[in-house]
Design a protein around this motif. Structure first.
Motif, short mmCIF file in Angstrom:
data_model
loop_
_atom_site.label_atom_id
_atom_site.label_comp_id
_atom_site.label_asym_id
_atom_site.label_seq_id
_atom_site.Cartn_x
_atom_site.Cartn_y
_atom_site.Cartn_z
N GLY A 88 -2.09 -3.71 -19.39
CA GLY A 88 -0.73 -3.66 -18.87
C GLY A 88 -0.34 -2.37 -18.18
N ARG A 89 -1.25 -1.44 -18.05
CA ARG A 89 -0.94 -0.22 -17.30
C ARG A 89 -1.51 -0.33 -15.89
NH1 ARG A 89 -3.34 3.70 -15.46
NH2 ARG A 89 -2.05 5.40 -16.17
N VAL A 90 -1.06 0.54 -15.01
CA VAL A 90 -1.62 0.55 -13.65
C VAL A 90 -3.11 0.81 -13.77
CG1 VAL A 90 -1.68 1.79 -11.46
CG2 VAL A 90 0.51 1.26 -12.51
N PHE A 91 -3.87 -0.02 -13.08
CA PHE A 91 -5.33 -0.01 -13.20
C PHE A 91 -6.02 0.51 -11.94
CE2 PHE A 91 -9.12 -2.98 -12.69
CZ PHE A 91 -9.98 -2.21 -13.45
N LEU A 92 -5.49 0.15 -10.80
CA LEU A 92 -6.11 0.53 -9.54
C LEU A 92 -5.07 1.20 -8.64
CD1 LEU A 92 -8.14 -2.75 -9.13
CD2 LEU A 92 -9.10 -0.49 -9.59
N PHE A 93 -5.54 2.03 -7.73
CA PHE A 93 -4.67 2.86 -6.90
C PHE A 93 -5.11 2.69 -5.45
CE2 PHE A 93 -4.97 4.41 -11.12
CZ PHE A 93 -3.71 4.86 -11.45
N LEU A 94 -4.23 2.10 -4.65
CA LEU A 94 -4.53 1.86 -3.24
C LEU A 94 -3.82 2.91 -2.41
CD1 LEU A 94 -5.85 0.06 -1.10
CD2 LEU A 94 -3.77 -1.36 -1.14
N GLY A 95 -4.60 3.85 -1.88
CA GLY A 95 -4.05 4.89 -1.03
C GLY A 95 -3.87 4.37 0.38
N THR A 96 -2.82 4.84 1.04
CA THR A 96 -2.53 4.41 2.40
C THR A 96 -2.12 5.60 3.25
OG1 THR A 96 -1.13 2.99 3.78
CG2 THR A 96 -0.12 3.84 1.77
N GLY A 114 -2.20 -10.47 -11.84
CA GLY A 114 -1.26 -9.69 -12.64
C GLY A 114 -1.69 -8.27 -12.94
N ASN A 115 -2.91 -7.86 -12.52
CA ASN A 115 -3.29 -6.46 -12.68
C ASN A 115 -2.32 -5.60 -11.90
OD1 ASN A 115 -5.93 -6.55 -14.15
ND2 ASN A 115 -6.51 -7.79 -12.39
N LEU A 116 -1.98 -4.45 -12.45
CA LEU A 116 -1.04 -3.55 -11.79
C LEU A 116 -1.78 -2.53 -10.94
CD1 LEU A 116 1.51 -2.92 -14.68
CD2 LEU A 116 1.63 -4.58 -12.81
N TRP A 117 -1.24 -2.32 -9.75
CA TRP A 117 -1.78 -1.38 -8.76
C TRP A 117 -0.67 -0.43 -8.33
CZ3 TRP A 117 -6.23 -2.02 -5.30
CH2 TRP A 117 -7.06 -3.08 -5.64
N ASP A 118 -1.03 0.79 -8.02
CA ASP A 118 -0.15 1.70 -7.29
C ASP A 118 -0.49 1.58 -5.81
OD1 ASP A 118 1.23 2.83 -9.41
OD2 ASP A 118 0.30 4.81 -9.23
N LEU A 119 0.54 1.44 -4.99
CA LEU A 119 0.41 1.66 -3.55
C LEU A 119 0.94 3.06 -3.35
CD1 LEU A 119 -0.13 0.74 -0.63
CD2 LEU A 119 2.25 -0.04 -0.57
N VAL A 120 0.11 3.97 -2.84
CA VAL A 120 0.51 5.37 -2.80
C VAL A 120 0.12 6.03 -1.48
CG1 VAL A 120 -1.60 6.10 -4.01
CG2 VAL A 120 0.40 7.59 -4.04
N GLN A 121 1.06 6.80 -0.96
CA GLN A 121 0.76 7.68 0.17
C GLN A 121 0.96 9.10 -0.33
OE1 GLN A 121 3.04 7.14 3.78
NE2 GLN A 121 1.96 8.78 4.84
N PHE A 122 -0.12 9.87 -0.32
CA PHE A 122 -0.08 11.24 -0.84
C PHE A 122 0.52 12.19 0.18
CE2 PHE A 122 -3.63 9.27 -3.16
CZ PHE A 122 -3.19 9.50 -4.46
#
Length: 140
Positions: free
Chosen positions: A76-84, A121-129
């Motif tokens: 149930g926690r964020v599992f993957l991180f998609l950088g953009t 239902g896996n949680l992902w971050d969409l992130v721009q650093f």
């Protein structure tokens, strides 16, 4: 010594529906889809567009004990991180494609981020650093 993280296995219910989601909704590239006759399974690898780093191995649950982990690989926690390189472009397009965001965009010290669910239902971050973050040059 040179090493790298090559694949992350993501347990899925069905190869084809997972391929459809990752290639048509997230615009990932289908890197490989090879049938492995001796194990009666497929080796399916996808990669974010423009990425030359770690890929995702879409691994169909093949045992009943694996099935409960479909969509809940990280409890149930964020599992993957998609950088953009363009948060708002991707966020808006993902919304248009009915991808569910469970946390709205938020400015953080490291950049802008929102949390979405994949098809299971896996949680992902969409992130721009931000430019001053160590990950910035890896996603541009």
């Amino acid at each position: 010594m040179v090493q790298s993280l090559v694949h992350i296995a993501l347990v899925v219910k069905d190869y084809d529906e997972a391929i459809d989601f990752y290639t048509n909704k997230l615009h990932f590239t289908l890197v490989e889809d090879t049938y492995q006759e001796e194990q009666d399974k497929r080796w399916v690898v996808v990669s974010p567009p423009g990425s030359s780093g770690t890929t995702i191995l879409l691994a169909r649950a093949s045992k009943t004990e694996q099935e409960p982990f479909i969509g809940n690989q990280a409890g149930g926690r964020v599992f993957l991180f998609l950088g953009t390189d363009d948060f708002w472009r991707d966020y808006n397009e993902m919304n248009d494609l009915s991808i569910e965001f469970v946390r709205p965009p938020k400015e953080q010290d490291y950049g802008i981020v929102a949390v979405f669910k994949d098809l299971y239902g896996n949680l992902w971050d969409l992130v721009q650093f931000n430019e001053n973050h160590p990950m910035f040059n890896r996603v541009k």
